[in-house]
Design a protein around this motif. Structure first.
Motif, PDB file in Angstrom:
ATOM      1  N   UNK A  20      30.060  33.814  35.313  1.00  0.00           N
ATOM      2  CA  UNK A  20      31.454  34.146  35.105  1.00  0.00           C
ATOM      3  C   UNK A  20      31.919  35.003  36.279  1.00  0.00           C
ATOM      4  N   UNK A  21      32.972  34.557  36.962  1.00  0.00           N
ATOM      5  CA  UNK A  21      33.556  35.282  38.080  1.00  0.00           C
ATOM      6  C   UNK A  21      34.893  35.847  37.614  1.00  0.00           C
ATOM      7  N   UNK A  22      35.179  37.100  37.922  1.00  0.00           N
ATOM      8  CA  UNK A  22      36.458  37.681  37.511  1.00  0.00           C
ATOM      9  C   UNK A  22      36.887  38.770  38.482  1.00  0.00           C
ATOM     10  N   UNK A  23      38.199  38.991  38.544  1.00  0.00           N
ATOM     11  CA  UNK A  23      38.738  39.972  39.475  1.00  0.00           C
ATOM     12  C   UNK A  23      39.879  40.753  38.828  1.00  0.00           C
ATOM     13  N   UNK A  24      40.123  41.926  39.377  1.00  0.00           N
ATOM     14  CA  UNK A  24      41.175  42.816  38.911  1.00  0.00           C
ATOM     15  C   UNK A  24      42.138  43.114  40.047  1.00  0.00           C
ATOM     16  N   UNK A  25      43.355  43.511  39.687  1.00  0.00           N
ATOM     17  CA  UNK A  25      44.418  43.675  40.684  1.00  0.00           C
ATOM     18  C   UNK A  25      44.125  44.755  41.713  1.00  0.00           C
ATOM     19  N   UNK A  26      43.267  45.706  41.422  1.00  0.00           N
ATOM     20  CA  UNK A  26      42.934  46.746  42.393  1.00  0.00           C
ATOM     21  C   UNK A  26      41.901  46.273  43.413  1.00  0.00           C
ATOM     22  N   UNK A  27      41.593  44.981  43.417  1.00  0.00           N
ATOM     23  CA  UNK A  27      40.670  44.431  44.398  1.00  0.00           C
ATOM     24  C   UNK A  27      39.216  44.480  43.993  1.00  0.00           C
ATOM     25  N   UNK A  28      38.943  44.749  42.745  1.00  0.00           N
ATOM     26  CA  UNK A  28      37.568  44.751  42.243  1.00  0.00           C
ATOM     27  C   UNK A  28      37.229  43.341  41.785  1.00  0.00           C
ATOM     28  N   UNK A  29      36.126  42.795  42.318  1.00  0.00           N
ATOM     29  CA  UNK A  29      35.693  41.431  42.019  1.00  0.00           C
ATOM     30  C   UNK A  29      34.247  41.477  41.525  1.00  0.00           C
ATOM     31  N   UNK A  30      33.947  40.669  40.499  1.00  0.00           N
ATOM     32  CA  UNK A  30      32.633  40.728  39.874  1.00  0.00           C
ATOM     33  C   UNK A  30      32.121  39.342  39.519  1.00  0.00           C
TER      34      UNK A  30
END
Length: 89
Positions: A20-30
């Motif tokens: 599962x790939x996911x990202x947040x608006x503050x530029x954090x990607x996991x």
């Protein structure tokens, strides 16, 4: 109640890789393994994106981490996942 990471931007599940790939608006990607929906996420790993100066963009804007989006897998190349970096203006 606040938003996690400034709010979610994108999410992508690779059935082939069971990741599962996911990202947040503050530029954090996991990325995290997800083999069984009942078992929940495995360990979560950050995706670190290096910045190259060859894009001709504003250096001040490039200092801010940007989220990844539009995830995809390359056909006939299992394990190769692509995404683009979302820019904000």
């Amino acid at each position: 109640m606040g938003q996690v990471g400034g709010g979610g931007v994108s999410i992508y599940y690779s059935h082939t890789l069971q990741l599962l790939f996911f990202s947040y608006s503050q530029g954090k990607n996991f990325v995290a393994p997800l083999k069984n929906m009942d078992a929940g996420l495995g360990p979560v790993f950050p995706i670190n994106v290096s910045k190259s100066g060859g894009n001709g963009g504003n250096k001040a804007n490039n200092a801010q981490p940007q989220p990844l989006c539009q995830w995809s897998e390359v056909p006939n190349h299992p394990g190769l996942v692509c995404s683009v970096m979302q820019t904000s203006k």
